[in-house]
Design a protein around this motif. Structure first.
Motif, PDB file in Angstrom:
ATOM      1  N   ASP A  69       0.858  -1.199   0.000  1.00 56.21           N
ATOM      2  CA  ASP A  69       0.000   0.000   0.000  1.00 56.21           C
ATOM      3  C   ASP A  69       0.887   1.239   0.000  1.00 56.21           C
ATOM      4  O   ASP A  69       0.686   2.191  -0.758  1.00 56.21           O
ATOM      5  CB  ASP A  69      -0.844   0.081   1.286  1.00 56.21           C
ATOM      6  CG  ASP A  69      -2.051  -0.845   1.292  1.00 56.21           C
ATOM      7  OD1 ASP A  69      -2.648  -1.043   0.240  1.00 56.21           O
ATOM      8  OD2 ASP A  69      -2.391  -1.341   2.380  1.00 56.21           O
ATOM      9  N   GLU A  92      -6.072   7.371  -0.689  1.00 60.91           N
ATOM     10  CA  GLU A  92      -6.607   6.600   0.437  1.00 60.91           C
ATOM     11  C   GLU A  92      -5.600   6.537   1.582  1.00 60.91           C
ATOM     12  O   GLU A  92      -5.976   6.472   2.751  1.00 60.91           O
ATOM     13  CB  GLU A  92      -6.917   5.166  -0.030  1.00 60.91           C
ATOM     14  CG  GLU A  92      -7.398   4.275   1.098  1.00 60.91           C
ATOM     15  CD  GLU A  92      -7.552   2.804   0.720  1.00 60.91           C
ATOM     16  OE1 GLU A  92      -7.534   2.481  -0.483  1.00 60.91           O
ATOM     17  OE2 GLU A  92      -7.714   1.989   1.622  1.00 60.91           O
ATOM     18  N   GLU A  93      -4.321   6.554   1.244  1.00 59.09           N
ATOM     19  CA  GLU A  93      -3.293   6.354   2.262  1.00 59.09           C
ATOM     20  C   GLU A  93      -2.845   7.628   2.964  1.00 59.09           C
ATOM     21  O   GLU A  93      -1.978   7.583   3.827  1.00 59.09           O
ATOM     22  CB  GLU A  93      -2.081   5.629   1.648  1.00 59.09           C
ATOM     23  CG  GLU A  93      -2.410   4.292   1.000  1.00 59.09           C
ATOM     24  CD  GLU A  93      -3.122   3.311   1.938  1.00 59.09           C
ATOM     25  OE1 GLU A  93      -2.917   3.406   3.164  1.00 59.09           O
ATOM     26  OE2 GLU A  93      -3.914   2.482   1.446  1.00 59.09           O
ATOM     27  N   ASP A 115      -6.593   5.335  -5.294  1.00 61.58           N
ATOM     28  CA  ASP A 115      -6.499   4.215  -4.349  1.00 61.58           C
ATOM     29  C   ASP A 115      -5.299   3.449  -4.887  1.00 61.58           C
ATOM     30  O   ASP A 115      -5.416   2.708  -5.862  1.00 61.58           O
ATOM     31  CB  ASP A 115      -7.783   3.371  -4.400  1.00 61.58           C
ATOM     32  CG  ASP A 115      -7.677   2.141  -3.513  1.00 61.58           C
ATOM     33  OD1 ASP A 115      -6.591   1.895  -2.952  1.00 61.58           O
ATOM     34  OD2 ASP A 115      -8.689   1.425  -3.386  1.00 61.58           O
ATOM     35  N   LEU A 117      -3.474   0.947  -3.959  1.00 63.96           N
ATOM     36  CA  LEU A 117      -3.524  -0.515  -3.965  1.00 63.96           C
ATOM     37  C   LEU A 117      -4.903  -0.943  -3.471  1.00 63.96           C
ATOM     38  O   LEU A 117      -5.211  -0.769  -2.292  1.00 63.96           O
ATOM     39  CB  LEU A 117      -2.426  -1.042  -3.032  1.00 63.96           C
ATOM     40  CG  LEU A 117      -1.573  -2.238  -3.473  1.00 63.96           C
ATOM     41  CD1 LEU A 117      -2.387  -3.505  -3.478  1.00 63.96           C
ATOM     42  CD2 LEU A 117      -0.918  -2.027  -4.844  1.00 63.96           C
ATOM     43  N   ASP A 118      -5.716  -1.412  -4.380  1.00 67.33           N
ATOM     44  CA  ASP A 118      -7.067  -1.854  -4.018  1.00 67.33           C
ATOM     45  C   ASP A 118      -7.061  -3.377  -3.867  1.00 67.33           C
ATOM     46  O   ASP A 118      -6.545  -4.081  -4.741  1.00 67.33           O
ATOM     47  CB  ASP A 118      -8.052  -1.448  -5.111  1.00 67.33           C
ATOM     48  CG  ASP A 118      -9.449  -1.957  -4.828  1.00 67.33           C
ATOM     49  OD1 ASP A 118     -10.034  -1.532  -3.820  1.00 67.33           O
ATOM     50  OD2 ASP A 118      -9.942  -2.793  -5.596  1.00 67.33           O
ATOM     51  N   SER A 120      -5.989  -4.833  -0.801  1.00 64.76           N
ATOM     52  CA  SER A 120      -4.750  -5.095  -0.050  1.00 64.76           C
ATOM     53  C   SER A 120      -4.745  -6.451   0.660  1.00 64.76           C
ATOM     54  O   SER A 120      -3.692  -7.063   0.804  1.00 64.76           O
ATOM     55  CB  SER A 120      -4.539  -4.037   1.031  1.00 64.76           C
ATOM     56  OG  SER A 120      -4.770  -2.770   0.535  1.00 64.76           O
TER      57      SER A 120
HETATM   58 MN    MN Z   1      -6.362   0.665  -1.110  1.00 65.10          MN
END
Ligand code: MN
Ligand code: AHG
Ligand code: MN
Length: 344
Positions: A69, A92-93, A115, A117-118, A120
Motif C-alpha cells: 500500500d 486513500e493512504e 487508491d 492498492l485496491d 490489499s
Molecule cells: Mn487501497
C-alpha cells in the motif's frame, strides 16, 4: 497480423481528436502508466523480496497498511510530482491532500485521486489487486489549489481508470469517450491495446457481494440475493456468486462477462464501506462509459452524489444495467431505508 498499438501511441492519437488540447492530460496519463509499470514490477516479485505483509502502521481509516500500500502510494505520488501536470494528489493512504510543490506542479491544472492498492488483503495470497485513479480539472483560478478543488462531484471527472495486476496486468481507462483496455506485454514493457471500446453486457448471471455480511444487509439486498438464487431457466437463474475481495477484479470480470457488484450499507458500515472520491466515482465513470449503471442502490447516480469530505463513503451497486435496475427494485420495495442523506 494486426500491428500493435501502445498506450502511448493511443493517447497521442486521441489527443488529436481535441485540437485545442495542449497535451497535459496525455502527459498525466503517461505518468500514471509509468508508475503502474513500477508497481507491477514489485507486485510480480512480491514473494521474493521483503515487500509482503503489514507495514506496522494504520491509515486514516484505521486500516492496517500493507507494505505494498505504502510503496504503491509513494510511486504514484512520485511519478505525478516528477511529471509536473498535477497540483494535488488525494489518496486513500494520506489523511490530508498531498500538495505537489515543485515549480511546475504549483501551476498544474489537474488533480488526481488514487487508491494506490485496491484489494490489499489479497496481496499476501497472490490474488489480483489493482490501482484506481481519477482525474479532475482544478476549478479555482487564483493562488494554490485547495481541498475544495478535490471535492468535486464525480460527473466532473475528465478521466478515470484502473490497473489490474492479475493473470496479466491491464490498464483500463476512459476520458469520457468510451473505455479502452491495454494489456502489459512484459517482453517490450508496454501496455498494448487489447480491449478496444469495452462494453458491459446488458445483463449477466454473476452477482458479487460479501455474503458473509448477509445478516447485516438491508432487507432489499437480502431479497435481491434470494432472487439471484431462485431457479428460473428463462432468466438463467440461479446466478453464480463470485467475490474476489478486490473490487477492481470483481468489476473487471463483470464488465467482460456481465454481472453486478454490490457493497451496500451494513450494520458495521452504516454509510457503506467503499470510498466515494478514489474508489466509487472513478469506477462509476468507467461503468457508465462502458454502458453499465452505477448507483447507491437508492436510485441516485454515484457520479451525482455531493462530495463533502476526502474519505467519504457510500454504498454502491454497479454493473450490467438490467441487473442494477432489478436490485434497485428490491431496494425500493423494502421498508428499511437508511439515513436520508444516502437517498437525497
Ligand atoms: Mn487501497
Ligand atoms: P482497499 O484494499 O483499498 O482497502 O479496498 C478493499 C475494498 C474493495 O476492493 C473490496 O471489494 C472490499 O474492500 C472488500 O471488503 P470486505 O472484505 O468487507 O468484503
Ligand atoms: Mn480500495
Amino acid at each position: 497480423m494486426n500491428p500493435i498499438k501502445t498506450l502511448g501511441q493511443f493517447i497521442i492519437e486521441k489527443q488529436a481528436d481535441h485540437p485545442y488540447a495542449k497535451g497535459e492530460l496525455s502527459r498525466l496519463l503517461r505518468d500514471i502508466g509509468i508508475a503502474a509499470k513500477i508497481v507491477n514490477r514489485e507486485v510480480n516479485k512480491a514473494g521474493l523480496v521483503d515487500i509482503l505483509g503489514q507495514a506496522g502502521s494504520t491509515n486514516i481509516q484505521g486500516e492496517t497498511q500493507q507494505k505494498l500500500d505504502i510503496y504503491a502510494n509513494e510511486q504514484f505520488i512520485a511519478a505525478l510530482k516528477n511529471g509536473g501536470e498535477c497540483c494535488i494528489v488525494a489518496s486513500e493512504e494520506n489523511e490530508e491532500i498531498v500538495m505537489l510543490d515543485t515549480d511546475v506542479s504549483l501551476d498544474a491544472k489537474y488533480i488526481v485521486a488514487i487508491d494506490p492498492l485496491d484489494g490489499s488483503s489479497n496481496i499476501d495470497v497472490n490474488v489480483s489487486v489493482g490501482t484506481i485513479f481519477s482525474i479532475y480539472r482544478r476549478q479555482s483560478t487564483e493562488g494554490r489549489a485547495t481541498l475544495d478543488d478535490v471535492l468535486q462531484k464525480g460527473v466532473n471527472q475528465v478521466a478515470a481508470g484502473y490497473i489490474i495486476y492479475g493473470t496479466s496486468t491491464m490498464l483500463v481507462y476512459t476520458t469520457g469517450r468510451g473505455v479502452n483496455g491495454f494489456t502489459l506485454d512484459p517482453s517490450i514493457g508496454e501496455f498494448c491495446l487489447s480491449h478496444p471500446e469495452m462494453q458491459f453486457p446488458k445483463t449477466g448471471h454473476v452477482y458479487s457481494i460479501n455474503e458473509g455480511n448477509y445478516v447485516h444487509f438491508p432487507q432489499g439486498v437480502k431479497s435481491y440475493i434470494k432472487y439471484c438464487q431462485v431457479e428460473d431457466p428463462a432468466t438463467n437463474r440461479p446466478y453464480s456468486s463470485r467475490y474476489v475481495g478486490s473490487m477492481i477484479a470483481d468489476l473487471h470480470r463483470s464488465m467482460i462477462k456481465g454481472g453486478i457488484f454490490i457493497y451496500p450499507v451494513t450494520a458495521a458500515a452504516p454509510g457503506g464501506k467503499l470510498r466515494l472520491v478514489y474508489e466509487c466515482n472513478p469506477m462509476s465513470f468507467i461503468v457508465e462509459q462502458a454502458g453499465g449503471k452505477a448507483t447507491n442502490g437508492y436510485k441516485k447516480r454515484i457520479l451525482e452524489l455531493d462530495v463533502n469530505s476526502l474519505h467519504q463513503r457510500t454504498p454502491i451497486f454497479m454493473g450490467s444495467e438490467e441487473m442494477v435496475l432489478k436490485a434497485e427494485e428490491f431496494m425500493a420495495q423494502s421498508e428499511d431505508l437508511p439515513n436520508i442523506s444516502l437517498v437525497g
